[in-house]
Motif scaffolding. Structure first.
Motif, PDB file in Angstrom:
ATOM      1  N   HIS A  57     -33.987  45.109  -3.245  1.00 43.43           N
ATOM      2  CA  HIS A  57     -35.339  44.539  -3.308  1.00 43.43           C
ATOM      3  C   HIS A  57     -36.164  45.187  -4.416  1.00 43.43           C
ATOM      4  CE1 HIS A  57     -39.247  43.008  -2.095  1.00 43.43           C
ATOM      5  NE2 HIS A  57     -39.674  44.249  -2.025  1.00 43.43           N
ATOM      6  N   TRP A  58     -36.085  46.498  -4.538  1.00 41.20           N
ATOM      7  CA  TRP A  58     -36.881  47.214  -5.538  1.00 41.20           C
ATOM      8  C   TRP A  58     -36.248  47.190  -6.925  1.00 41.20           C
ATOM      9  CZ3 TRP A  58     -41.558  47.412  -4.274  1.00 41.20           C
ATOM     10  CH2 TRP A  58     -41.966  47.688  -2.978  1.00 41.20           C
ATOM     11  N   GLY A  59     -35.108  46.552  -7.085  1.00 38.34           N
ATOM     12  CA  GLY A  59     -34.498  46.415  -8.408  1.00 38.34           C
ATOM     13  C   GLY A  59     -33.660  47.604  -8.834  1.00 38.34           C
ATOM     14  N   TYR A  60     -33.330  48.498  -7.919  1.00 40.22           N
ATOM     15  CA  TYR A  60     -32.493  49.643  -8.253  1.00 40.22           C
ATOM     16  C   TYR A  60     -31.020  49.277  -8.267  1.00 40.22           C
ATOM     17  CZ  TYR A  60     -36.582  52.604  -7.625  1.00 40.22           C
ATOM     18  OH  TYR A  60     -37.810  53.185  -7.738  1.00 40.22           O
ATOM     19  N   SER A  61     -30.693  48.098  -7.832  1.00 37.26           N
ATOM     20  CA  SER A  61     -29.316  47.630  -7.844  1.00 37.26           C
ATOM     21  C   SER A  61     -29.316  46.140  -8.151  1.00 37.26           C
ATOM     22  CB  SER A  61     -28.665  47.875  -6.486  1.00 37.26           C
ATOM     23  OG  SER A  61     -27.379  47.317  -6.475  1.00 37.26           O
ATOM     24  N   ASP A  62     -28.300  45.710  -8.853  1.00 39.39           N
ATOM     25  CA  ASP A  62     -28.176  44.279  -9.127  1.00 39.39           C
ATOM     26  C   ASP A  62     -27.129  43.634  -8.231  1.00 39.39           C
ATOM     27  OD1 ASP A  62     -25.961  45.440 -10.236  1.00 39.39           O
ATOM     28  OD2 ASP A  62     -26.167  44.489 -12.203  1.00 39.39           O
ATOM     29  N   ARG A  63     -26.582  44.403  -7.296  1.00 38.76           N
ATOM     30  CA  ARG A  63     -25.604  43.876  -6.354  1.00 38.76           C
ATOM     31  C   ARG A  63     -26.315  43.403  -5.086  1.00 38.76           C
ATOM     32  NH1 ARG A  63     -20.637  48.095  -6.408  1.00 38.76           N
ATOM     33  NH2 ARG A  63     -19.800  47.454  -8.403  1.00 38.76           N
ATOM     34  N   THR A  64     -26.063  42.183  -4.719  1.00 32.70           N
ATOM     35  CA  THR A  64     -26.652  41.657  -3.488  1.00 32.70           C
ATOM     36  C   THR A  64     -25.898  42.228  -2.297  1.00 32.70           C
ATOM     37  OG1 THR A  64     -27.171  39.595  -4.632  1.00 32.70           O
ATOM     38  CG2 THR A  64     -27.225  39.565  -2.222  1.00 32.70           C
ATOM     39  N   PRO A  65     -26.604  42.915  -1.396  1.00 29.61           N
ATOM     40  CA  PRO A  65     -25.918  43.457  -0.217  1.00 29.61           C
ATOM     41  C   PRO A  65     -25.359  42.331   0.653  1.00 29.61           C
ATOM     42  CG  PRO A  65     -28.143  44.344  -0.423  1.00 29.61           C
ATOM     43  CD  PRO A  65     -28.010  43.244  -1.424  1.00 29.61           C
ATOM     44  N   LEU A  66     -24.213  42.579   1.252  1.00 29.74           N
ATOM     45  CA  LEU A  66     -23.606  41.573   2.117  1.00 29.74           C
ATOM     46  C   LEU A  66     -24.129  41.646   3.541  1.00 29.74           C
ATOM     47  CD1 LEU A  66     -19.916  41.623   0.880  1.00 29.74           C
ATOM     48  CD2 LEU A  66     -21.765  40.058   0.263  1.00 29.74           C
ATOM     49  N   ALA A  67     -24.930  42.664   3.841  1.00 28.59           N
ATOM     50  CA  ALA A  67     -25.522  42.815   5.170  1.00 28.59           C
ATOM     51  C   ALA A  67     -26.962  43.278   5.012  1.00 28.59           C
ATOM     52  CB  ALA A  67     -24.727  43.830   5.999  1.00 28.59           C
ATOM     53  N   TRP A  68     -27.768  42.995   6.010  1.00 28.42           N
ATOM     54  CA  TRP A  68     -29.151  43.456   6.046  1.00 28.42           C
ATOM     55  C   TRP A  68     -29.181  44.853   6.653  1.00 28.42           C
ATOM     56  CZ3 TRP A  68     -33.555  41.035   4.318  1.00 28.42           C
ATOM     57  CH2 TRP A  68     -33.420  39.716   3.911  1.00 28.42           C
ATOM     58  N   ASP A  69     -29.706  45.822   5.921  1.00 25.31           N
ATOM     59  CA  ASP A  69     -29.904  47.165   6.461  1.00 25.31           C
ATOM     60  C   ASP A  69     -31.306  47.219   7.052  1.00 25.31           C
ATOM     61  OD1 ASP A  69     -27.514  48.844   5.622  1.00 25.31           O
ATOM     62  OD2 ASP A  69     -28.076  47.904   3.716  1.00 25.31           O
ATOM     63  N   LEU A  70     -31.388  47.480   8.354  1.00 22.38           N
ATOM     64  CA  LEU A  70     -32.668  47.499   9.051  1.00 22.38           C
ATOM     65  C   LEU A  70     -32.846  48.828   9.767  1.00 22.38           C
ATOM     66  CD1 LEU A  70     -32.621  43.943  10.679  1.00 22.38           C
ATOM     67  CD2 LEU A  70     -33.719  44.637   8.539  1.00 22.38           C
ATOM     68  N   ALA A  71     -33.973  49.477   9.511  1.00 20.43           N
ATOM     69  CA  ALA A  71     -34.315  50.704  10.217  1.00 20.43           C
ATOM     70  C   ALA A  71     -35.074  50.324  11.478  1.00 20.43           C
ATOM     71  CB  ALA A  71     -35.182  51.609   9.336  1.00 20.43           C
ATOM     72  N   VAL A  72     -34.638  50.888  12.604  1.00 20.14           N
ATOM     73  CA  VAL A  72     -35.277  50.618  13.891  1.00 20.14           C
ATOM     74  C   VAL A  72     -35.366  51.917  14.681  1.00 20.14           C
ATOM     75  CG1 VAL A  72     -34.565  48.193  14.063  1.00 20.14           C
ATOM     76  CG2 VAL A  72     -33.071  49.980  14.936  1.00 20.14           C
TER      77      VAL A  72
END
Length: 173
Positions: A57-72
């Protein structure tokens, strides 16, 4: 609607309702959410986008993650994240830690809570070993090369990068 579990089960069997996950249903003819982000926003309003998803999201990577990382919150029921057709990697943190460094960002036009840039960089340093282990085990994502800026210099996160580097982290995560 006040329906008991048998009535809901009957509606599912008849094809009127479709089970999204335990306790969440949608009408069979209803339009699917426009994106995974819309589904994340409705099912996990307390979650914060973190790690690989936030790096992208912040542009530090150009690879689209295959999963959503969610902090809970660490006390969240783990079965809550078992949703077919929606890849989620939950990061279980203390309630205080989940609330630090949170801002809002748009994902596919949907506003979601996301950790700010500083927090994402600090988390990369904190979870460096876990990220490296996931990378080696086949999670299709690697640590981004350029991550933080301090005094005009960029720091690189590599397997040899240590917590004693010059990238400041505010607060304890």
């Amino acid at each position: 609607m006040n329906l008991d579990s048998r009535a809901i089960g009957k509606l599912v069997d008849e094809g009127v309702l479709v089970r999204v996950r335990n306790g969440y249903y949608r009408l069979a003819g209803a339009r699917q959410p426009a994106s995974d982000a819309a589904l994340i926003a409705s099912l996990f309003p307390d979650a914060v986008v973190c790690m690989y998803s936030a790096l992208f999201h912040w542009g530090y990577s150009d690879r689209t993650p295959l999963a959503w990382d969610l902090a809970v919150d660490k006390n969240t029921f783990r079965g809550r994240f078992d949703i077919p057709d929606l890849a989620i990697v939950p990061w279980f943190l203390t309630a205080e830690s989940v609330s630090l460094g949170v801002t809002r960002g748009k994902f596919d036009g949907v506003p979601l809570r996301v950790f700010d840039r500083d927090r994402v960089i600090c988390d990369c340093l904190k979870y460096e070993t876990r990220m490296e282990r996931e990378r080696k085990s086949g999670r299709p994502y690697q640590t981004p090369p350029l991550v933080g800026k301090e005094g005009g210099r960029f720091a690189r996160i590599t397997p040899e990068f240590s917590a004693e580097s010059s990238v400041p982290c505010s607060g304890h995560y």
